[in-house]
Design a protein around this motif. Structure first.
Motif, mmCIF file in Angstrom:
data_model
loop_
_atom_site.group_PDB
_atom_site.id
_atom_site.type_symbol
_atom_site.label_atom_id
_atom_site.label_comp_id
_atom_site.label_asym_id
_atom_site.label_seq_id
_atom_site.Cartn_x
_atom_site.Cartn_y
_atom_site.Cartn_z
ATOM 1 N N ALA A 79 0.825 -1.209 0.000
ATOM 2 C CA ALA A 79 0.000 0.000 0.000
ATOM 3 C C ALA A 79 0.859 1.259 0.000
ATOM 4 O O ALA A 79 0.402 2.329 -0.408
ATOM 5 N N ARG A 139 -6.530 -0.726 -6.187
ATOM 6 C CA ARG A 139 -5.876 -1.133 -4.951
ATOM 7 C C ARG A 139 -4.410 -0.690 -4.916
ATOM 8 O O ARG A 139 -4.062 0.385 -5.362
ATOM 9 N N ASP A 140 -3.540 -1.568 -4.456
ATOM 10 C CA ASP A 140 -2.147 -1.203 -4.194
ATOM 11 C C ASP A 140 -1.261 -1.384 -5.424
ATOM 12 O O ASP A 140 -1.688 -1.914 -6.449
#
Length: 301
Positions: free
Chosen positions: A152, A270-271
């Motif tokens: 992240a 997302r990441d």
């Protein structure tokens, strides 16, 4: 001449001491060494007995070095690290041009390994050691040259470049026997879902995706629970349920039709996968990093 065999018969105990003196906690030292806390405590006690000196003050929930312990730490700990560095250096020289690369099992299986034929054809003199691990390795301690990590936040080790960013969305096999028309997100509330358990963060799970689509998630009892991303994808391909998957890992199965995206469903960003070069201007590492960035550009394109 000093009899090293006699003098260093407590070498395993010194390794335990090095970890304990650095962590100032027997439990954390044991976790790092992969042994039990009892084992570390026993080795320290045996070392103290053989030296005739107490090395640690054992207070309530607190550990500190005695004067003898600080003296031993100052001499022994640097020496142990010097020995470890020497062994690593000799091992590295023996490997020659082998480049160690680490990533997760899912990224290795679905993205990297299918592309390595191209790398081998173009750079036949560079030999790779692929270290596949889903746990967070200590890259320096493991002697890793290049890593691909899913995170992240941007890692702080080595030279880091963003490689790819994941987007997750529902996927299903054409063989799956749907209960609905599978034309919108709300249909999934009635379908057989494949749930991830274990180490995966909330963004990889159905509850997070349903909420991002404005829906209250169903309980995990509405489907099958699996503990690895690889097993989840294989179950989806086999038609056992609807999976929540992401590119770039799922892209080959979308391309060959093994899986299809469920229409009318919002994807969730997302990441990143980050590329980490842990070497100091090593030519083969630079070649590999440039190659993998090129492959990532093709994947995005």
């Amino acid at each position: 001449m000093v009899n090293l065999r006699k003098s260093l018969n407590r070498l395993p105990h010194l390794i335990a001491f090095e970890a304990a003196s650095r962590k100032l906690n027997f439990t954390r030292a044991a976790e790092e060494l992969g042994v039990s806390r009892v084992s570390v405590s026993r080795q320290i006690a045996e070392l103290e007995e053989s030296l005739g000196a107490r090395l640690f003050n054992r207070e309530h929930r607190r550990l500190s070095l005695t004067q003898a312990g600080r003296a031993l730490e100052a001499e022994v700990n640097p020496a142990l690290h010097q020995i470890a560095d020497a062994l690593k250096s000799v091992a590295g020289a023996a490997k020659g041009t082998r480049l160690s690369v680490t990533t997760t099992s899912a990224f290795a299986t679905y993205w990297l390994m299918p592309r390595l034929v191209d790398f081998s054809n173009r750079f036949p003199r560079i030999e790779l050691d692929l270290v596949v691990a889903d746990r967070m390795l200590d890259l320096a301690a493991e002697g890793i040259n290049v890593a691909v990590r899913y995170s992240a936040t941007e890692p702080r080790e080595g030279r880091v470049r963003p490689l790819l960013q994941e987007k997750v969305f529902p996927v299903v096999s054409p063989r799956y026997a749907a209960r609905t028309g599978l034309t919108q997100a709300s249909d999934l509330l009635q379908e057989h879902l494949l749930h991830l358990s274990g180490i995966y963060r909330p963004g990889a799970r159905w509850p997070s995706w349903f909420r991002s689509n404005g829906l209250e998630p169903p309980p995990e009892g509405s489907g099958v629970v699996v503990n690895t991303y690889i097993n989840m994808l294989q179950a989806a391909i086999a038609g056992q349920g609807v999976g929540l998957a992401g590119n770039p890992l799922v892209d080959p199965y979308l391309a060959d039709g093994s899986l299809i995206r469920v229409p009318g469903c919002k994807e969730v960003v997302r990441d990143h996968y980050y590329l980490m070069d842990m070497t100091r201007d090593r030519e083969d590492a630079q070649i590999f990093c440039d190659w993998i960035m090129e492959q990532a550009g093709k994947a995005v394109g």
